[in-house]
Design a protein around this motif. Structure first.
Motif, mmCIF file in Angstrom:
data_model
loop_
_atom_site.group_PDB
_atom_site.id
_atom_site.type_symbol
_atom_site.label_atom_id
_atom_site.label_comp_id
_atom_site.label_asym_id
_atom_site.label_seq_id
_atom_site.Cartn_x
_atom_site.Cartn_y
_atom_site.Cartn_z
ATOM 1 N N ASN A 44 0.787 -1.229 0.000
ATOM 2 C CA ASN A 44 0.000 0.000 0.000
ATOM 3 C C ASN A 44 0.820 1.281 0.000
ATOM 4 O OD1 ASN A 44 -2.315 -1.662 0.260
ATOM 5 N ND2 ASN A 44 -2.117 -1.666 2.488
ATOM 6 N N ASN A 45 2.106 1.232 0.298
ATOM 7 C CA ASN A 45 2.852 2.462 0.451
ATOM 8 C C ASN A 45 2.886 3.241 -0.868
ATOM 9 O OD1 ASN A 45 5.668 4.016 0.397
ATOM 10 N ND2 ASN A 45 5.008 3.800 2.515
ATOM 11 N N PRO A 46 2.446 4.503 -0.878
ATOM 12 C CA PRO A 46 2.389 5.255 -2.148
ATOM 13 C C PRO A 46 3.762 5.551 -2.739
ATOM 14 C CG PRO A 46 1.820 6.658 -0.271
ATOM 15 C CD PRO A 46 1.890 5.261 0.251
ATOM 16 N N SER A 47 4.778 5.747 -1.898
ATOM 17 C CA SER A 47 6.118 6.002 -2.433
ATOM 18 C C SER A 47 6.624 4.796 -3.214
ATOM 19 C CB SER A 47 7.080 6.335 -1.291
ATOM 20 O OG SER A 47 6.685 7.508 -0.613
ATOM 21 N N ARG A 232 1.058 6.711 8.241
ATOM 22 C CA ARG A 232 1.648 7.244 7.011
ATOM 23 C C ARG A 232 2.461 6.191 6.269
ATOM 24 N NH1 ARG A 232 6.577 8.938 5.603
ATOM 25 N NH2 ARG A 232 7.357 8.598 7.723
ATOM 26 N N VAL A 233 3.262 5.422 6.990
ATOM 27 C CA VAL A 233 4.176 4.476 6.357
ATOM 28 C C VAL A 233 3.460 3.193 5.956
ATOM 29 C CG1 VAL A 233 6.252 3.091 6.680
ATOM 30 C CG2 VAL A 233 6.162 5.429 7.560
ATOM 31 N N ILE A 234 2.649 2.661 6.851
ATOM 32 C CA ILE A 234 2.056 1.337 6.634
ATOM 33 C C ILE A 234 0.723 1.427 5.921
ATOM 34 C CG2 ILE A 234 1.235 -0.734 7.855
ATOM 35 C CD1 ILE A 234 3.413 -0.216 9.917
ATOM 36 N N GLY A 235 0.034 2.550 6.061
ATOM 37 C CA GLY A 235 -1.195 2.745 5.300
ATOM 38 C C GLY A 235 -2.463 2.345 5.999
ATOM 39 N N VAL A 236 -2.392 1.828 7.202
ATOM 40 C CA VAL A 236 -3.571 1.440 7.972
ATOM 41 C C VAL A 236 -3.396 1.945 9.396
ATOM 42 C CG1 VAL A 236 -4.069 -0.608 6.573
ATOM 43 C CG2 VAL A 236 -2.581 -0.805 8.557
ATOM 44 N N ASN A 237 -4.498 2.060 10.107
ATOM 45 C CA ASN A 237 -4.426 2.473 11.501
ATOM 46 C C ASN A 237 -3.923 1.315 12.358
ATOM 47 O OD1 ASN A 237 -5.441 5.120 11.131
ATOM 48 N ND2 ASN A 237 -7.512 4.300 10.976
ATOM 49 N N PRO A 238 -3.135 1.602 13.378
ATOM 50 C CA PRO A 238 -2.588 0.522 14.207
ATOM 51 C C PRO A 238 -3.639 -0.075 15.122
ATOM 52 C CG PRO A 238 -1.939 2.658 15.091
ATOM 53 C CD PRO A 238 -2.648 2.934 13.793
ATOM 54 N N GLY A 239 -3.496 -1.362 15.369
ATOM 55 C CA GLY A 239 -4.310 -2.043 16.360
ATOM 56 C C GLY A 239 -3.449 -2.416 17.550
ATOM 57 N N ARG A 240 -3.782 -3.514 18.169
ATOM 58 C CA ARG A 240 -2.924 -4.013 19.247
ATOM 59 C C ARG A 240 -1.724 -4.710 18.623
ATOM 60 N NH1 ARG A 240 -6.581 -6.497 22.721
ATOM 61 N NH2 ARG A 240 -6.559 -8.323 21.374
ATOM 62 N N LEU A 241 -0.550 -4.383 19.110
ATOM 63 C CA LEU A 241 0.674 -4.807 18.451
ATOM 64 C C LEU A 241 1.336 -5.958 19.197
ATOM 65 C CD1 LEU A 241 2.303 -1.357 17.588
ATOM 66 C CD2 LEU A 241 0.619 -2.669 16.279
#
Length: 475
Positions: A44-47, A232-241
């Protein structure tokens, strides 16, 4: 009974620190993993997607260069009206003196013309062959540039994931610390009310609680920032890590081998090598301007009503043309000298990239070793700080330690926990940095189950395409 609540909070602080500092703690099935985050960034990263599009655009340089081998065909058509008027003069030789006679003819003509031309270059100083090789080198260089971007995106994803995990752990540690300090202040005030401690002890507890709250606000700010960077980097909102694991096993076991791989397999070094090839071929292309050019042209023209009394004209020609350049102002010689200087520049850039690759490998290796040592040191520091805090608290109960001693010992435990969390974070990030430095940070090397982007597919689709404006994906 007064110290039971405080001891329970201190125990919770220690448990929380151990849970977040240890890399291998048990994770729930619904939590995000570092590998999953890297996979999302890869897709997903646009760059990264923008660089893939740039590579596909570079692929088109090859068919453009190959077009020099192919004929050029054109068809022309023209139609319109021409006004034709002719004035003739004649002399009557039968009379004397001779008398001139003038006559004129005028006519409107509906002219039509159709034609076709085919041109084929037979020899142009090997410029087409060299342009083709240059375009292929440009494609290979663009592929290495894509690898540079891919490695950077994957490294950024791993770093963003570990930063968020670290900041989440530090936030929880500071939150637990505030709870402990709040309970400490409450108990200190109770002891002050019964005359066991002085107002100074209360002020010290209040000051330490205010400092703890300030640290908590700073930790919250860092956590929010890391969340935004993760998105921004991964493209999704973080969940529990889930905790991240290092990838030391994928890197060379000794520094000398790591340096060798970095100098030979780093994508930035390989891209610079292809840059040298492109520059050398540019010299050969510019030298081709000094060679003769040989081509053949075939033309067919059909014209109607171009002149009075001429209904149709047909012209067919096949001509060979040889052009020998003698002197064109000196621009071609300047281009050759300019491209030779560019070759020297690209060779120096290659040396710079090799030196940079070596320095990056050595730096990453040192950071990884330091992180491993820091984990051992901070683990010992945490264990010692826990023992010290328990001892100081027991000594404070019998009057051998002050409230400040307890607060200091507690702060040292928090600092040790934060240092351990940071060391765990640094080890994982350093392992990914080292893997990128030796040119091995890729989805294939990581062994993740994902559809790998293969640049060879698009290249083969367009390389030998003679016609067509649609891209292979249908656009």
């Amino acid at each position: 009974m007064r110290g039971r609540g405080l001891r329970e909070n201190i125990r919770l602080l220690a448990v929380a620190g151990a849970a977040y500092a240890a890399v291998g703690f048990c994770a729930t099935a619904s939590a995000d993993t570092l590998e999953w985050a890297i996979l999302q960034a890869y897709q997903n990263n646009p760059s990264l997607n923008a660089q893939r599009a740039a590579l596909r655009a570079a692929d088109e340089n090859v068919p453009q260069a190959l077009s020099g081998y192919r004929p050029k065909l054109s068809v022309t058509a023209a139609a319109g009206f021409n006004y034709f008027r002719e004035v003739n003069k004649s002399v009557n030789q039968q009379v004397f003196p001779n008398q001139p006679i003038y006559s004129s003819v005028g006519e409107d003509l509906g002219t039509r013309q159709f034609g076709a031309t085919a041109t084929q270059t037979l020899f142009n100083g090997f410029q087409t062959a060299n342009r083709t090789r240059q375009a292929e080198s440009q494609v290979m260089g663009a592929r290495e540039t894509l690898r540079v971007t891919e490695q950077q995106v994957l490294l950024d994803a791993a770093t963003a994931y570990m930063n968020l995990l670290r900041d989440q752990a530090i936030l929880d540690l500071n939150r637990r610390n505030v709870e402990v300090l709040t309970e400490q202040l409450k108990q200190t005030r109770d002891r002050f009310n019964v005359g066991e401690v002085t107002r100074t002890d209360v002020a010290q507890a209040e000051s330490r609680l205010a400092a703890g709250r300030s640290a908590l606000l700073g930790a919250q700010s860092n956590y929010v920032t890391s969340q935004a960077n993760y998105r921004r980097v991964i493209g999704v909102n973080p969940g529990r890590l889930d905790p991240g694991t290092p990838v030391d096993r994928l890197s060379p076991a000794v520094l000398a081998r790591a340096i060798t791989e970095g100098e030979t397999q780093s994508p930035s070094v390989l891209a610079a090598m292809y840059g040298v090839d492109v520059a050398e071929l540019a010299v050969k292309i510019s030298e081709g301007a000094l060679y003769p050019n040989l081509g053949i042209t075939a033309a067919y023209t059909q014209s109607y009503d171009t002149q009075p009394q001429s209904l149709r004209q047909t012209n067919v020609s096949i001509l060979g043309q040889l052009t020998v350049p003698i002197y064109q102002g000196g621009a071609e010689y300047s281009a050759i000298r300019q491209n030779k200087e560019t070759v020297g520049q690209q060779r120096l850039n290659l040396d710079v990239n090799r030196d940079q690759a070596r320095a990056t490998v050595v730096q990453s290796w040192g950071q990884l070793d330091a992180a491993k040592a820091q984990i051992e040191a901070t683990t010992a520091q945490v264990n010692a700080a826990e023992i010290a805090l328990n001892g100081v608290r027991e000594e404070a109960r019998v009057g051998q330690r002050t409230t400040l001693d307890v607060l200091n010992a507690q702060q040292e435990l928090v600092n040790a926990r934060v240092a351990l969390v940071t060391a765990q974070h640094d080890r994982v990030v350093a392992s990914y940095t080292l893997l990128a430095a030796v040119g091995g940070l890729s989805m294939q090397r990581l062994g993740l189950n994902v559809m790998i982007y293969d640049p060879q597919v698009h290249y083969q689709q367009v390389r030998d395409a003679w016609i067509g404006v649609r891209t292979p994906d249908g656009r």
